[in-house]
Design a protein around this motif. Sequence first.
Motif, PDB file in Angstrom:
ATOM      1  N   LEU A 175      16.718   0.699  -1.210  1.00 24.41           N
ATOM      2  CA  LEU A 175      15.982   0.148  -0.163  1.00 24.41           C
ATOM      3  C   LEU A 175      16.972  -0.336   0.739  1.00 24.41           C
ATOM      4  O   LEU A 175      17.980  -0.884   0.352  1.00 24.41           O
ATOM      5  N   ARG A 233      16.914  -6.004   4.100  1.00 25.74           N
ATOM      6  CA  ARG A 233      16.387  -6.700   5.267  1.00 25.74           C
ATOM      7  C   ARG A 233      16.854  -8.016   5.339  1.00 25.74           C
ATOM      8  O   ARG A 233      17.055  -8.740   4.777  1.00 25.74           O
ATOM      9  N   ASN A 249      13.766  -9.308  -5.396  1.00 22.92           N
ATOM     10  CA  ASN A 249      13.245  -8.850  -4.286  1.00 22.92           C
ATOM     11  C   ASN A 249      12.566  -7.360  -4.705  1.00 22.92           C
ATOM     12  O   ASN A 249      13.234  -6.365  -4.704  1.00 22.92           O
ATOM     13  N   PRO A 250      11.404  -7.669  -5.511  1.00 25.69           N
ATOM     14  CA  PRO A 250      10.923  -6.544  -6.208  1.00 25.69           C
ATOM     15  C   PRO A 250       9.982  -5.629  -5.425  1.00 25.69           C
ATOM     16  O   PRO A 250       9.609  -5.984  -4.389  1.00 25.69           O
ATOM     17  N   PRO A 251       9.503  -4.252  -5.782  1.00 32.68           N
ATOM     18  CA  PRO A 251       8.438  -3.851  -5.068  1.00 32.68           C
ATOM     19  C   PRO A 251       7.476  -4.799  -4.964  1.00 32.68           C
ATOM     20  O   PRO A 251       6.909  -5.074  -5.789  1.00 32.68           O
ATOM     21  N   TYR A 252       6.758  -4.751  -3.888  1.00 29.52           N
ATOM     22  CA  TYR A 252       5.727  -5.614  -3.913  1.00 29.52           C
ATOM     23  C   TYR A 252       4.518  -4.988  -2.768  1.00 29.52           C
ATOM     24  O   TYR A 252       3.554  -5.794  -2.483  1.00 29.52           O
ATOM     25  N   VAL A 253       4.538  -3.883  -2.297  1.00 29.02           N
ATOM     26  CA  VAL A 253       3.745  -3.188  -1.289  1.00 29.02           C
ATOM     27  C   VAL A 253       2.564  -2.618  -2.077  1.00 29.02           C
ATOM     28  O   VAL A 253       2.713  -2.021  -3.054  1.00 29.02           O
ATOM     29  N   HIS A 285       1.172   0.515   5.987  1.00 26.73           N
ATOM     30  CA  HIS A 285       2.553   0.462   6.685  1.00 26.73           C
ATOM     31  C   HIS A 285       3.764   1.311   5.814  1.00 26.73           C
ATOM     32  O   HIS A 285       4.807   1.506   6.206  1.00 26.73           O
ATOM     33  N   LEU A 301       7.732   3.676   6.071  1.00 26.64           N
ATOM     34  CA  LEU A 301       8.599   3.258   4.848  1.00 26.64           C
ATOM     35  C   LEU A 301       8.926   4.671   4.095  1.00 26.64           C
ATOM     36  O   LEU A 301       9.605   4.434   3.094  1.00 26.64           O
ATOM     37  N   ALA A 358      11.144   1.287  -5.025  1.00 22.87           N
ATOM     38  CA  ALA A 358      11.630   0.200  -4.769  1.00 22.87           C
ATOM     39  C   ALA A 358      10.657  -0.510  -3.753  1.00 22.87           C
ATOM     40  O   ALA A 358      10.723  -1.851  -3.413  1.00 22.87           O
ATOM     41  N   LEU A 359       9.695  -0.144  -3.340  1.00 18.89           N
ATOM     42  CA  LEU A 359       8.383  -0.614  -2.444  1.00 18.89           C
ATOM     43  C   LEU A 359       7.015  -0.954  -3.164  1.00 18.89           C
ATOM     44  O   LEU A 359       6.424  -1.873  -2.951  1.00 18.89           O
TER      45      LEU A 359
HETATM   46  N1  GLN Z   1       9.900  -6.157   2.926  1.00 19.11           N
HETATM   47  C1  GLN Z   1       9.785  -4.748   2.781  1.00 19.11           C
HETATM   48  C2  GLN Z   1       8.783  -4.056   3.578  1.00 19.11           C
HETATM   49  O1  GLN Z   1       7.666  -4.424   3.705  1.00 19.11           O
HETATM   50  C3  GLN Z   1       9.443  -4.443   1.354  1.00 19.11           C
HETATM   51  C4  GLN Z   1      10.136  -4.676   0.286  1.00 19.11           C
HETATM   52  C5  GLN Z   1       9.689  -4.918  -1.014  1.00 19.11           C
HETATM   53  O2  GLN Z   1       8.623  -4.393  -1.449  1.00 19.11           O
HETATM   54  N2  GLN Z   1      10.533  -5.280  -1.880  1.00 19.11           N
HETATM   55  O3  GLN Z   1       9.382  -3.358   4.609  1.00 19.11           O
END
Ligand code: GLN
Length: 281
Positions: free
Chosen positions: A88, A91, A186-190, A196, A200, A207-208
């Motif tokens: 990733l 950010r 900062n795990p995958p959290y989408v 969106h 990406l 990672a997302l």
């Molecule tokens: N912050 C990222 C984004 O939404 C997502 C990163 C994550 O899933 N850790 O662009």
Amino acid sequence: MTLRTVREALAHARALGVDRLDAQCLVGHVLKRDRAWVLAHDDDALDGAATGALASLLQRRAAGEPLAYLVGEREFHGLTLQVTPDVLVPRPDTETLVDWAIELLDGELAHLEAPRVIDLGTGSGAIALAVKQACPRAEVHASDLSDAALAVARGNGERLGLAVAWHRGAWWHATGSQRFDLALSNPPYVSPGDAHLAALAHEPGMALVPAGDAGTGLADLERIVAGASAHLNPGAWLLLEHGFDQADAVRRQLRRAGFQGPQTRADLAGQPRATGAPYRP
Ligand code: GLN
């Protein structure tokens, strides 16, 4: 298409819809010059090799590839990190988590001579390396499921001269029965259906989006919180990055798992972005 000078290259970039700052960075990258030079050399001629390389990079940027992959690096918390599509792109939002970690290491955890810190799902190594840089006394560990990501992270550590112990594996499994004083992730959290994600598409899906997520994006945050008690020392802190609308859920998970008084911090855009708490069983 004519790209005989820096000015023409920038005009071409604009026609493709590429952001001006990105275009200047790509010109600088191809010519091995910084942005200040690019700004002052509008009329300089580009040779054939530069023209070809630049045309291709501008095309890729216009198609949505992150600038960081095109130039191969990204600045994070004052460190220049190499990045590839295996990780990733770091950010600025994640600097919120790093600043919080450093505050704890200099404050509540200051009495620990060599606090044991882990960055779960390190990717490029960004969090682990920024913490090690700011707090050399910390014994920093980092894990990732991806060998390719770990190779990038390890390379960054070597290049920057920052000692981090790298481990391969899923979340807490990577470090066996070791316990820590500060855990960061900062795990995958989408969530899998998030609109969106389209923007990406060039970044690693693993990672997302959490594996086996039910549609909330919370599956990996849950796994990390659930495993925490077996891997944290009493009084240790767990800090988690999450989506702007996930803070309440993460605070609930933490309370249920034996953490006290969870707090949430906002990112640079003012969105709730990181939640953390001390583990006090
Ligand atoms: N912050 C990222 C984004 O939404 C997502 C990163 C994550 O899933 N850790 O662009």
